[in-house]
Design an enzyme around this catalytic site. Structure first.
Site, PDB file in Angstrom:
ATOM      1  N   ALA A 329       0.830  -1.205   0.000  1.00 38.73           N
ATOM      2  CA  ALA A 329       0.000   0.000   0.000  1.00 38.73           C
ATOM      3  C   ALA A 329       0.861   1.250   0.000  1.00 38.73           C
ATOM      4  CB  ALA A 329      -0.922   0.005   1.216  1.00 38.73           C
ATOM      5  N   PRO A 330       0.460   2.287  -0.753  1.00 38.57           N
ATOM      6  CA  PRO A 330       1.209   3.552  -0.742  1.00 38.57           C
ATOM      7  C   PRO A 330       1.223   4.163   0.659  1.00 38.57           C
ATOM      8  CG  PRO A 330      -0.409   3.485  -2.530  1.00 38.57           C
ATOM      9  CD  PRO A 330      -0.697   2.324  -1.650  1.00 38.57           C
ATOM     10  N   GLY A 331       2.255   4.963   0.918  1.00 39.03           N
ATOM     11  CA  GLY A 331       2.351   5.636   2.213  1.00 39.03           C
ATOM     12  C   GLY A 331       3.533   5.133   3.012  1.00 39.03           C
ATOM     13  N   ILE A 332       3.689   5.659   4.206  1.00 31.83           N
ATOM     14  CA  ILE A 332       4.786   5.280   5.097  1.00 31.83           C
ATOM     15  C   ILE A 332       4.535   3.884   5.646  1.00 31.83           C
ATOM     16  CG2 ILE A 332       6.020   5.870   7.217  1.00 31.83           C
ATOM     17  CD1 ILE A 332       5.167   8.791   6.736  1.00 31.83           C
ATOM     18  N   LYS A 333       5.509   3.009   5.547  1.00 34.19           N
ATOM     19  CA  LYS A 333       5.354   1.652   6.045  1.00 34.19           C
ATOM     20  C   LYS A 333       5.285   1.652   7.568  1.00 34.19           C
ATOM     21  CE  LYS A 333       7.706  -0.579   2.148  1.00 34.19           C
ATOM     22  NZ  LYS A 333       8.855  -1.428   1.730  1.00 34.19           N
ATOM     23  N   MET A 335       5.554  -0.060  11.445  1.00 34.20           N
ATOM     24  CA  MET A 335       6.483  -0.942  12.140  1.00 34.20           C
ATOM     25  C   MET A 335       5.811  -2.231  12.605  1.00 34.20           C
ATOM     26  SD  MET A 335       9.011   1.516  14.373  1.00 34.20           S
ATOM     27  CE  MET A 335       7.757   2.471  15.223  1.00 34.20           C
ATOM     28  N   LYS A 350      -4.277  -5.822   6.166  1.00 35.27           N
ATOM     29  CA  LYS A 350      -3.248  -5.560   7.177  1.00 35.27           C
ATOM     30  C   LYS A 350      -2.863  -6.870   7.859  1.00 35.27           C
ATOM     31  CE  LYS A 350      -4.005  -1.756   9.609  1.00 35.27           C
ATOM     32  NZ  LYS A 350      -4.676  -0.696  10.421  1.00 35.27           N
ATOM     33  N   ASP A 385     -13.950   0.491  11.289  1.00 31.31           N
ATOM     34  CA  ASP A 385     -14.245  -0.897  11.614  1.00 31.31           C
ATOM     35  C   ASP A 385     -13.282  -1.794  10.844  1.00 31.31           C
ATOM     36  OD1 ASP A 385     -15.491  -3.071  12.725  1.00 31.31           O
ATOM     37  OD2 ASP A 385     -17.208  -3.055  11.372  1.00 31.31           O
TER      38      ASP A 385
END
Length: 594
Positions: A329-333, A335, A350, A385
């Protein structure tokens, strides 16, 4: 229904006993579910807000408990784990026969799947042994049984009887607490409806349809229906609240699909609604919100397992009719979570990682407990949700190589390649939103102001619901298509009442002041709100808006005050609509004559 030849001979009486035992388990579940939902009316009338919250949490746990009970019975009494393929098919066919006149057949099929997949290995998850597609129609169930409670009531007012009809609509619910001034409230309702429909009387086919049960959530009860005026249909909801005097009042009228979508949002807790034929409620609500998937409506009604089932069927259909690749997914990975998506599908997947770099100190079980907390809590429109699945088989060919490499590196314990399938043993699925940090990078000055104000409002709504987000960075919040800011990263959330909000102590000397290290003691749940600023307010435009509207979030006193109110038993009001929509507690200056 089956990939094998028909007919299957129903020759083993053992299969019918199995089917009856399975249906007994479902009927017990739905009876308890309805009892908990029906009791919401008494809790609302008594203003038992803590009881309402407790019942909401407990009802979510009902399903898994009943599935466990049914599975244990089938295993112990019928040796269900050792059934032959032929007996398993007979078992299923008998079950279908028992559902012909049932009022919740689609829920009973899902219950069958839940119990069966708890007993059988994943290789049996096919048409022969479980319900991959529904087999019993939910259409016109009420027509077939005139003794069942109608899903909705229809009213046919004339110009002279409109006020009386609205009063009858409210009175039908027989709320055992008086209204503060129902005539005043009806003046507001009549004026609001006239404002939406204009000169709407008389018309051919003018009617008002209202669902037979109230919808309860948080501190509100919602009367839901639609006005039909000729060819036009106007969805509406009337929120009924307690006033400061301890009586009731209609707080506003919500009109149209957009406002009802916010009321039934995926970021809000499930309603408690007493329904004999839930599919009929879903069908009615779909006429009010045609863009909302049936899966999300079932979930909003508290039938989240049915919502999960329908969502997964929709997902499989989407896979059959698409060809794009799953990707990181795009964006900051993150932790803690590895997040991937399918660009053509509006959700993200996720997976909890196997290990977490410092300074994260957590475990898989702790993370799962945080997500369960959110599932059971009032999400007040600010927490997305999640749908939780086990042993999901994805087509391996649809995964790009970079994503597979990431999954094998960070989530190896949860990944299994089985032929042409990639099986993920545990995954959460959430509605995809624009990460707030990305939104702010691309936003105009006006959009920045709106988003930052929304961000602060989101945190304050979470505070009101006794939730401390933990990690408040912009990347952990998303922007919905309605422009709402919603939190979606739950691994560090805590109850406000479990936190200790402190000011940073003054440095004892110059050495403390110049030190890059913390010179004061910090407990495991100590929070220092003033330290949020360096992480959140590096952008000057963002800082200006934030300090104008939400500077109090940097003050420990703000958090501590809310903590003390919650500990004192106060339950905050959180409205699924703008404050400007609320009726004034006085009669309209120019009430329409009806």
């Amino acid at each position: 229904m089956s990939n094998t030849a028909f007919p299957v001979a129903l020759t083993d009486p053992h299969a019918l006993d199995l089917a009856r035992a399975m249906l007994d388990g479902f009927n017990r579940h739905y009876r308890l579910f309805r009892e908990a939902s029906a009791a919401a009316k008494q809790r609302f009338e008594a203003a038992d807000w803590h009881g309402q919250q407790r019942a909401q949490r407990e009802r979510i746990e009902f399903y898994d408990k009943r599935v466990g009970e049914a599975a244990e019975r089938l295993l112990s009494e019928f040796k269900a784990g050792e059934l032959s393929a032929d007996l398993s098919q007979q078992f299923k066919l008998h079950y279908v026969g028992l559902l012909i006149n049932h009022h919740q057949p689609e829920l009973a099929e899902t219950f069958f799947n839940s119990v069966t997949t708890k007993i059988l290995h994943r290789r049996y998850f096919n048409n022969d042994f479980i319900f991959v597609r529904p087999t019993v129609s939910t259409e016109y169930i009420e027509v077939d049984d005139p003794t069942s409670k109608p899903t909705y009531h229809a009213y046919y007012p004339t110009k002279d009887t409109l006020r009386q009809v609205w009063r009858r609509i409210v009175d039908r619910f027989d709320l055992q607490r008086p209204f503060e001034d129902l005539d005043r409230d009806l003046d507001h309702v009549l004026a609001a409806v006239e404002g939406e429909l204009g000169n709407y009387l008389p018309r051919a086919n003018f009617q008002i349809q209202v669902l037979s049960s109230l919808f309860f959530r948080n501190k509100g009860a919602y009367l839901v229906g639609k006005v039909i005026n000729g060819y036009r249909e106007l969805p509406f909801a009337l929120p009924i609240l307690h006033t400061e005097s301890g009586q009731l009042a209609i707080d506003t009228v919500l009109f149209g699909e957009e406002e009802l979508l916010l009321l039934f949002s995926f970021a809000r807790a499930y309603f408690m609604v007493d329904m004999e034929v839930p599919s009929a409620y879903v069908q009615f609500l779909r006429t009010l919100m045609p863009r909302k998937p049936r899966s999300e409506i079932y979930s909003a009604l508290g039938l989240q397992k049915q919502g999960k089932n329908l969502f997964y069927r929709d997902f499989l259909a989407h896979l059959r009719h698409s060809s794009d690749q799953f990707r990181i997914a795009p964006g900051i990975k993150g932790m803690v979570m590895l997040v991937f998506d399918l660009p053509s599908f509006p959700y993200v997947f996720k997976v909890i990682k196997d290990y977490y770099p410092p300074p994260k100190e957590t475990t898989r079980e702790l993370i799962k407990s945080k997500y369960l907390l959110v599932k059971q809590h009032d999400r007040v429109g600010r927490m997305a949700d999640t749908l939780e699945y086990s042993n999901v088989a994805f087509p391996r060919a649809r995964f790009d190589d970079e994503l597979v490499a990431e999954l094998k590196k960070y989530c190896a314990s949860l990944i299994e390649e089985d032929g042409d399938e990639l099986v993920i043993r545990h995954v959460y699925i959430e509605r995809r939103m624009i990460p707030l940090n990305i939104y702010l990078q691309e936003a105009s000055p006006r959009q920045i102001e709106q988003a930052v104000v929304e961000y602060g409002n989101a945190i304050k709504d979470l505070v009101a619901a006794n939730i401390f987000p933990g990690d408040m960075l912009w990347k952990n919040f998303g922007v919905t298509r309605h422009g709402k800011v919603v939190f979606y990263d739950y691994d560090e959330i805590e109850y406000i009442t479990d936190c200790n909000f402190r000011r940073v102590p003054a440095p004892r000397n110059e050495e403390d002041e110049m030190s890059g290290e913390v010179w004061y003691t910090v407990g495991p749940r100590d929070v220092f709100p003033e330290t949020f600023a360096p992480f959140l307010l590096g952008n000057a435009k963002v800082r200006e808006v934030f300090m104008k509207h939400h500077a109090d979030l940097l003050d420990a006193a703000f958090w501590q005050e809310h903590k003390e109110r919650i500990l004192a038993g106060h339950v905050h009001d959180v409205f699924p609509y703008e404050a400007a929509k609320r009726f004034e507690r006085r009669r309209p200056a120019l009430a329409p004559a009806h």
